[in-house]
Design a protein around this motif. Structure first.
Motif, PDB file in Angstrom:
ATOM      1  N   CYS A 264       0.851  -1.190   0.000  1.00 33.96           N
ATOM      2  CA  CYS A 264       0.000   0.000   0.000  1.00 33.96           C
ATOM      3  C   CYS A 264       0.886   1.239   0.000  1.00 33.96           C
ATOM      4  CB  CYS A 264      -0.913   0.016   1.233  1.00 33.96           C
ATOM      5  SG  CYS A 264      -2.240  -1.190   1.157  1.00 33.96           S
ATOM      6  N   CYS A 269      -2.566   2.956   5.816  1.00 32.95           N
ATOM      7  CA  CYS A 269      -3.727   2.725   4.946  1.00 32.95           C
ATOM      8  C   CYS A 269      -4.749   1.822   5.648  1.00 32.95           C
ATOM      9  CB  CYS A 269      -3.257   2.053   3.655  1.00 32.95           C
ATOM     10  SG  CYS A 269      -4.526   1.901   2.392  1.00 32.95           S
ATOM     11  N   HIS A 271      -7.408   0.872   3.815  1.00 35.47           N
ATOM     12  CA  HIS A 271      -7.910   0.118   2.653  1.00 35.47           C
ATOM     13  C   HIS A 271      -9.374   0.423   2.342  1.00 35.47           C
ATOM     14  CE1 HIS A 271      -4.305  -1.699   4.118  1.00 35.47           C
ATOM     15  NE2 HIS A 271      -4.941  -2.286   5.119  1.00 35.47           N
ATOM     16  N   CYS A 277      -3.839   1.795  -2.929  1.00 31.54           N
ATOM     17  CA  CYS A 277      -4.101   0.734  -1.948  1.00 31.54           C
ATOM     18  C   CYS A 277      -3.987  -0.654  -2.605  1.00 31.54           C
ATOM     19  CB  CYS A 277      -5.482   0.913  -1.334  1.00 31.54           C
ATOM     20  SG  CYS A 277      -5.926  -0.454  -0.247  1.00 31.54           S
ATOM     21  N   ALA A 278      -3.045  -1.426  -2.115  1.00 34.56           N
ATOM     22  CA  ALA A 278      -2.802  -2.762  -2.682  1.00 34.56           C
ATOM     23  C   ALA A 278      -3.927  -3.736  -2.367  1.00 34.56           C
ATOM     24  CB  ALA A 278      -1.475  -3.308  -2.158  1.00 34.56           C
ATOM     25  N   ILE A 279      -4.609  -3.485  -1.264  1.00 35.50           N
ATOM     26  CA  ILE A 279      -5.695  -4.393  -0.869  1.00 35.50           C
ATOM     27  C   ILE A 279      -6.881  -4.223  -1.808  1.00 35.50           C
ATOM     28  CG2 ILE A 279      -7.253  -5.048   1.020  1.00 35.50           C
ATOM     29  CD1 ILE A 279      -4.214  -5.553   1.585  1.00 35.50           C
TER      30      ILE A 279
HETATM   31 ZN   LIG Z   1      -4.435  -0.248   1.591  1.00 35.81          ZN
END
Ligand SMILES: [Zn+2]
Ligand SMILES: Nc1nc2c(ncn2[C@@H]2O[C@H](COP(=O)(O)OP(=O)(O)O)[C@@H](O)[C@H]2O)c(=O)[nH]1
Ligand SMILES: [Mg+2]
Length: 308
Positions: A264, A269, A271, A277-279
């Protein structure tokens, strides 16, 4: 002399020494443990030191408690900011769930899994009452199994009534201390009775079923399995209180999120709608289940942040 706590009512205890002799025990003095505020100083699974109090009556005094490897707790029903320790020193927690009579919600399962992650207790999910499942429930089971196995949890399907799938669950309990939990009425006691008939636990009648069961078990209690291992049966728990959890740390307890947090853009973060945001990216790509993300979101919303 060292002993293990098998039952705790809050004012007296049942303990067994290493030779398997059983005693009724009381506490002497005041115990302060791990600096936590709990309504019960000693819980099932605790390793304690005992001294003989009355040889004739076979009663003993608990004089010391050994450090806990882990424990699972919930918010005390009477004191909002106190916790009630359900059990200590667990090797695993086994959640009994059902898709019918009664239906266990995914939200409940996910809260349970988060709690298990928080306390570093490996969790297993057992779906019972397979005999009642029709096409709809069978499909739902397959979806849930896939979803949970993908993030690292073992999932089993059994029917206590038809005696199917039982041996696999017996195997995972062997030589371990396992906490058995789940709503009232999902078949925990019935299951224990078929794997260990000499226990002859009381089970509950589902006639007049209203979705939530009446509690037949009031206190958590530990049982020896004759083929090796111990199992702790808990009173029906409606809600696993996630005490002491901050919004910030919640995603650490979702294994599929934990693995991606470093990607992220912001290290704080949550999310939801932060950029980079990687999620969220993983949810959109179908790499994280939308249903699990939905549970994450619901739990996040339920956390009161003013404590932090
Ligand atoms: Zn995130
Ligand atoms: N149809 C069906 N009923 C079950 C099964 N296992 C348990 N039950 C019934 O579900 C009710 C609740 O079981 P009980 O063991 O008391 O649940 P507990 O509250 O989780 O300990 C009882 O009436 C059991 O007979 C199963 O595999 N199939
Ligand atoms: Mg029961």
């Amino acid at each position: 002399m060292k002993a293990l706590v098998y039952k705790s009512t809050g004012s007296w205890y049942v303990v067994k020494d290493m030779k398997g002799n059983q005693y009724n025990a009381r506490i002497k003095g005041i115990f302060k443990i791990d600096d936590i505020t709990s309504t019960n100083p000693i819980a099932v699974g605790d390793e304690v030191e005992i001294e003989t109090e009355n040889e004739l009556e076979g009663s003993v005094t608990i004089t010391e408690i050994h450090p806990r490897r882990n424990y699972i707790n919930r918010q005390s029903p009477r004191h909002k900011f106190q916790q009630h320790i359900i059990a200590a020193n667990l090797d695993q927690s086994v959640l009994f769930a059902t898709l019918k009579e009664p239906r266990t919600s995914q939200g409940f399962i996910d809260r349970f899994l988060v709690a298990s992650e928080m306390y570093h207790v490996p969790a297993v999910i057992v779906f019972n009452k397979a005999d009642l499942y029709k096409k709809k429930e069978e499909q739902r089971y397959e979806e849930l199994k896939q979803m949970y196995e993908a993030v690292g949890y073992k999932v089993f399907l059994i029917s206590v009534t038809n005696n199917t799938g039982i041996d696999d669950v017996k195997d995972i309990l062997k030589n371990k201390i396992s906490l058995l939990s789940g709503h009232s009425g999902v078949g925990k006691s019935s299951f224990l009775n078929i794997i260990c008939p000499e226990l002859s636990l009381k089970t509950q009648d589902v006639s007049g079923w209203s979705g939530k069961g009446i509690h037949t078990t009031t206190f958590a209690e530990m049982y020896d399995l004759d083929y090796g291992g111990k199992i702790i049966d808990t009173p029906g728990m409606r809600e696993f209180g996630l005490i002491d959890i901050s919004k910030q740390e919640l995603s650490h307890y979702f294994p599929e999120m934990r693995d991606r947090l470093n990607n992220c853009q912001f290290n704080n973060c949550q999310h939801i709608n932060e950029p980079g945001c990687a999620i969220k990216r993983a949810v959109e790509a179908g790499e994280i289940s939308e249903n699990r993300f939905f549970s994450y979101y619901n739990i996040l919303e339920s956390i009161e942040e003013n404590k932090y």
